[in-house]
Scaffold this active site. Structure first.
Site, PDB file in Angstrom:
ATOM      1  N   ASP A 161      93.226  78.337  69.111  1.00  0.00           N
ATOM      2  CA  ASP A 161      93.288  77.795  67.761  1.00  0.00           C
ATOM      3  C   ASP A 161      92.161  78.456  66.959  1.00  0.00           C
ATOM      4  O   ASP A 161      91.332  79.192  67.503  1.00  0.00           O
ATOM      5  CB  ASP A 161      93.190  76.260  67.764  1.00  0.00           C
ATOM      6  CG  ASP A 161      93.795  75.675  66.490  1.00  0.00           C
ATOM      7  OD1 ASP A 161      93.955  76.409  65.506  1.00  0.00           O
ATOM      8  OD2 ASP A 161      94.109  74.469  66.471  1.00  0.00           O
TER       9      ASP A 161
HETATM   10  C1  BGC Z   1      95.155  74.348  63.256  1.00  0.00           C
HETATM   11  C2  BGC Z   1      96.350  75.064  63.846  1.00  0.00           C
HETATM   12  C3  BGC Z   1      96.800  76.146  62.911  1.00  0.00           C
HETATM   13  C4  BGC Z   1      95.661  77.095  62.698  1.00  0.00           C
HETATM   14  C5  BGC Z   1      96.003  78.281  61.819  1.00  0.00           C
HETATM   15  C6  BGC Z   1      94.081  75.324  62.827  1.00  0.00           C
HETATM   16  O1  BGC Z   1      93.093  74.707  62.077  1.00  0.00           O
HETATM   17  O2  BGC Z   1      94.656  73.426  64.179  1.00  0.00           O
HETATM   18  O3  BGC Z   1      97.362  74.138  64.102  1.00  0.00           O
HETATM   19  O4  BGC Z   1      97.923  76.780  63.428  1.00  0.00           O
HETATM   20  O5  BGC Z   1      94.601  76.394  62.081  1.00  0.00           O
HETATM   21  O6  BGC Z   1      96.156  77.936  60.515  1.00  0.00           O
END
Ligand code: BGC
Length: 750
Positions: A287
């Site tokens: 993530d």
């Molecule tokens: C979130 C993810 C997301 C990623 C990219 C993160 O803050 O937890 O679910 O896909 O950002 O935007």
């Protein structure tokens, strides 16, 4: 004799088919892996490291820095997220395939969560549809639209089981039940990826967040999860298993730690569970900064250590942080990771790129004109209707008759952007049909006074005018709830009542004596205890998306019936959370007749626990609305529950049937639900588990026999030794229209 021969030929044919099908699968896998290995042999170390690099630009950043272009030219980037301009997508891809050392295409990613331009209901809303078909179709539309601007990888579906409505990301979740979540997970993957990964309208799915992100303590985002092995297997992993089975080629590690280990550095999780147990064959992405966030977690001592942990765990691609880029060379030379480990991580990414056909066709699908296509908008409206849950409808106040004079009130009645909900980077408010717009388009007899200008508004300046408007009308339709920003990532709430002065305004309006229909747009269940008696009907539409207003208009006037059912248990108060129907029993299960509410306890009563069970003295033991609940515009009667055999074996099947009759005056759609309880287990079992559901359309007065079939496979679970199977014993079953009712029967497994 002839029969025997035929059977033998038949068998041979089936065998042949199995062998040749198997070959086919192996063949395609081999080709991608083989090509990836051939390519790997030509790559420099820098390029290999580059493939592990998912470079982000912020969703607000609209320009393309030269530094990024140069990095691509040198083969130092494997994929991008949030490149917001299509020209930049094209430009970067062109550099990659024409100028980078081995001409390896990039993958462009974005959070296309519930639609790209045409926005569908938030995932929790779509979950309320209990409809795999519309889920698949809506994610197909999302892929068609997003791929037209070059996005070939979405960070969805989110498959985190969520049992705490305080958690902001419950909005993005499939709800609390692993069975329903698995069905939806499969549908999302099929829709995003389409028939073939190398179709230019296909978008790689990414099952996220692996694992336990939704189990954050207290619903506080990013927080610790504590999940025992049995619940991990029986509750949290199944939706991921389903998504991988459906072909999801990527998976995202979660921010949180589970049982003390942050997912991005959890070797056991990524190797033993993900790769070995779940046979995952794609690549793992972190993530946003979750690799380096292992430092504040207190798991990695510095950036280099974080990279070492991620690499050794088997995490292929690092999102946004640069620990891999900064430290792989050093880690290799110190022997903290091996060259073959690095090669494996790279090959796993490359083979997905080959499977996507990017080496042959890295360009965009050119169906740009499909954005907001008529059929996409029609599907978005249908999804909003299927997702809406009618929670209360006293005296059948709904549906309204067309000439009713309506006072439309509320902070979300005309907020084009807010009705789209969380995670809608690309959604555009100007395309939304708000309820007000829909009422206007359909010549509805209404007058609108907002009352509150946004959902948290506490000002009462508009109250007088609003109440006056209400007095001049037959019915009040109050459209409120939460603005989009009150749910989603890092937007948890400790109090989930209607925010601002909405409750106060509703109470004032109820003094007019006019019936009130409360329409809620929100990212989570909203506690309604304070105002439920002040309103006559409640329609939960979640954040319904682009076509929300049109859907609401059609439901209020009975052109369509709201047919959603709750995918989460709806609490009376936050103090009950986490709350879910498939909990375990206690040694003192609730005895409803014995429950003594707090106010009935005599003053000075002697301290005693006797007679009490696992309940709250003040709010008791029931939710406000149970999992699976939702009304329609007609009524049903369930009867004649039949179970084909009392004894389930390894070879037979239990057929369960029930007669469902539409006893009302309107045609309608009912969601028939099957729940099972495994009464005794080597590890205690939930009081009920969803095992099947079917939506049936029934004309007024019509009766249909709805059937389900259960085999041992449907009852298998991970027991105390983490062995997957069924244990001998008795089972209860219920067929009904929510988790707290139903006709009951049972059987045993021998
Ligand atoms: C979130 C993810 C997301 C990623 C990219 C993160 O803050 O937890 O679910 O896909 O950002 O935007």
């Amino acid at each position: 004799m002839k029969g025997v021969k035929l059977k033998i030929y038949g068998l041979l044919f089936v065998l042949l088919m199995v062998v040749s099908c198997k070959k086919e699968v192996v063949k395609t896998t081999d080709i991608a892996t083989q090509k990836a290995n051939d390519l790997l042999a030509k790559m420099t170390l820098e390029e290999k490291i580059g493939q592990l690099n998912l470079r982000g630009t912020s969703s607000r950043q609209k320009t393309l820095p030269n530094e990024l272009k140069q990095a691509v030219r040198e083969g130092k980037v494997g994929a991008f997220l949030n490149v917001m301009k299509t020209e930049y997508v094209d430009e970067l891809q062109k550099i990659a395939i024409e100028e980078s050392p081995n001409k390896i295409p990039l993958i462009f990613a974005r959070d296309v969560i519930h639609g790209f331009k045409t926005i569908f209901p938030i995932p929790l809303g779509l979950a309320a549809s209990w409809d795999a078909d519309i889920t698949e179709k809506s994610s197909r539309v999302a892929a068609i639209e997003a791929s037209s601007v070059g996005i070939r990888w979405t960070f969805a579906p989110m498959l985190d089981i969520a049992r705490d409505s305080r958690w902001g990301r419950i909005a993005e979740s499939p709800g609390e039940d692993p069975y329903l979540a698995s069905k939806l997970g499969e549908a999302y993957v099929k829709g995003f990826q389409g028939d073939s990964l190398n179709d230019p309208t296909s978008m790689l799915a990414c099952a996220k967040h692996f694992i336990g992100y939704g189990a954050a303590i207290g619903g506080r985002d990013y927080n610790t999860a504590i999940i025992n092995k049995e619940l991990m297997q029986n509750v949290y992993l199944p939706p991921f298993k389903a998504a991988f089975k459906a072909g999801s080629q990527t998976v995202m590690t979660s921010f949180n730690e589970t049982n003390g280990i942050p997912a991005s550095g959890d070797k056991k999780l990524l190797q033993e569970i993900l790769r070995k147990q779940l046979n995952f064959d794609g690549f793992v992405v972190s993530d946003w900064n979750s690799v380096t966030e292992m430092i504040p977690h207190g798991f990695a001592k510095d950036e280099k250590h974080a990279a070492e942990l991620g690499l050794n765990a088997g995490l292929n691609m690092e999102m946004t942080s640069k620990s891999y880029e900064h430290h792989i060379k050093e880690l290799l030379s110190e022997g903290k990771i091996s060259e073959s480990q690095l090669n494996n991580l790279v090959v796993e990414i490359l083979k997905v790129k080959f499977r996507m056909g990017l080496f042959e066709n890295s360009g965009r699908n050119s169906k740009a004109s499909k954005l907001y296509a008529k059929e996409h908008l029609a599907l978005a409206k249908e999804a909003a209707i299927k997702s809406s849950v009618l929670l209360k409808n006293d005296k059948s106040i709904l549906p309204l008759v067309k000439k009713t004079k309506i006072a439309v009130v509320g902070p979300l009645a005309n907020k084009p952007r807010e009705q789209l909900g969380t995670w809608t980077f690309d959604g555009e408010g100007q395309h939304s049909v708000t309820p007000i717009k829909a009422f206007e388009n359909n010549n509805t007899n209404f007058s609108f006074t907002e009352g509150l200008s946004y959902s948290r508004d506490k000002s009462e300046v508009q109250f007088k005018k609003t109440i006056q408007n209400a007095k001049n009308s037959d019915v009040i339709v109050f459209i409120g709830g939460e603005e989009a920003i009150l749910s989603g990532e890092a937007h948890s709430r400790a109090n989930i009542d209607l925010p601002g002065a909405q409750e106060k305004l509703l109470k004032e309006l109820s003094k007019t004596g006019k019936p009130i229909i409360l329409v809620i747009m929100a990212g989570r269940p909203i506690t309604l205890t304070n105002i439920i008696n002040n309103v006559d009907a409640v329609l939960m539409t979640w954040h319904p998306g682009t076509m929300g207003g049109e859907a609401i208009y059609e439901m209020l006037f009975g052109i369509q019936e709201p047919s959603g059912r709750l995918p989460v248990t709806w609490p009376k108060t936050v103090g009950q959370l986490p709350l879910f129907y498939n909990h375990k029993n206690t040694g003192r299960p609730v005895i409803p007749e014995k429950f003594v509410q707090m106010d009935s306890i005599p003053v000075g009563a002697w301290q005693s626990s006797l007679g009490n069970t696992s309940h709250y003295l003040d709010v008791g033991f029931t939710p406000h609305f149970p999992f699976g609940y939702g009304l329609g515009y007609t009524s049903y009667m369930y009867s004649n529950l039949q179970v084909s055999t009392q004894k389930l074996t390894n070879t037979n099947q239990i057929k369960i049937s029930v007669d469902v009759k539409n006893t009302g005056e309107r045609d309608g759609e009912e969601l028939v639900q099957l729940y099972v309880q495994d009464v005794v287990g080597s590890v205690t079992r939930p009081v009920k588990e969803l095992k099947g559901f079917e939506k049936v359309k029934l004309k007024s007065g019509a009766l249909k026999t709805v059937s389900f079939a259960l085999t041992v496979d449907d009852l298998k679970y991970y027991n105390s030794n983490l062995k997957y199977g069924v244990e001998k014993g008795d089972f209860n079953l219920w067929v009904g229209n929510n988790a707290s009712n139903g006709l009951r029967s049972g059987f045993s497994y021998e």
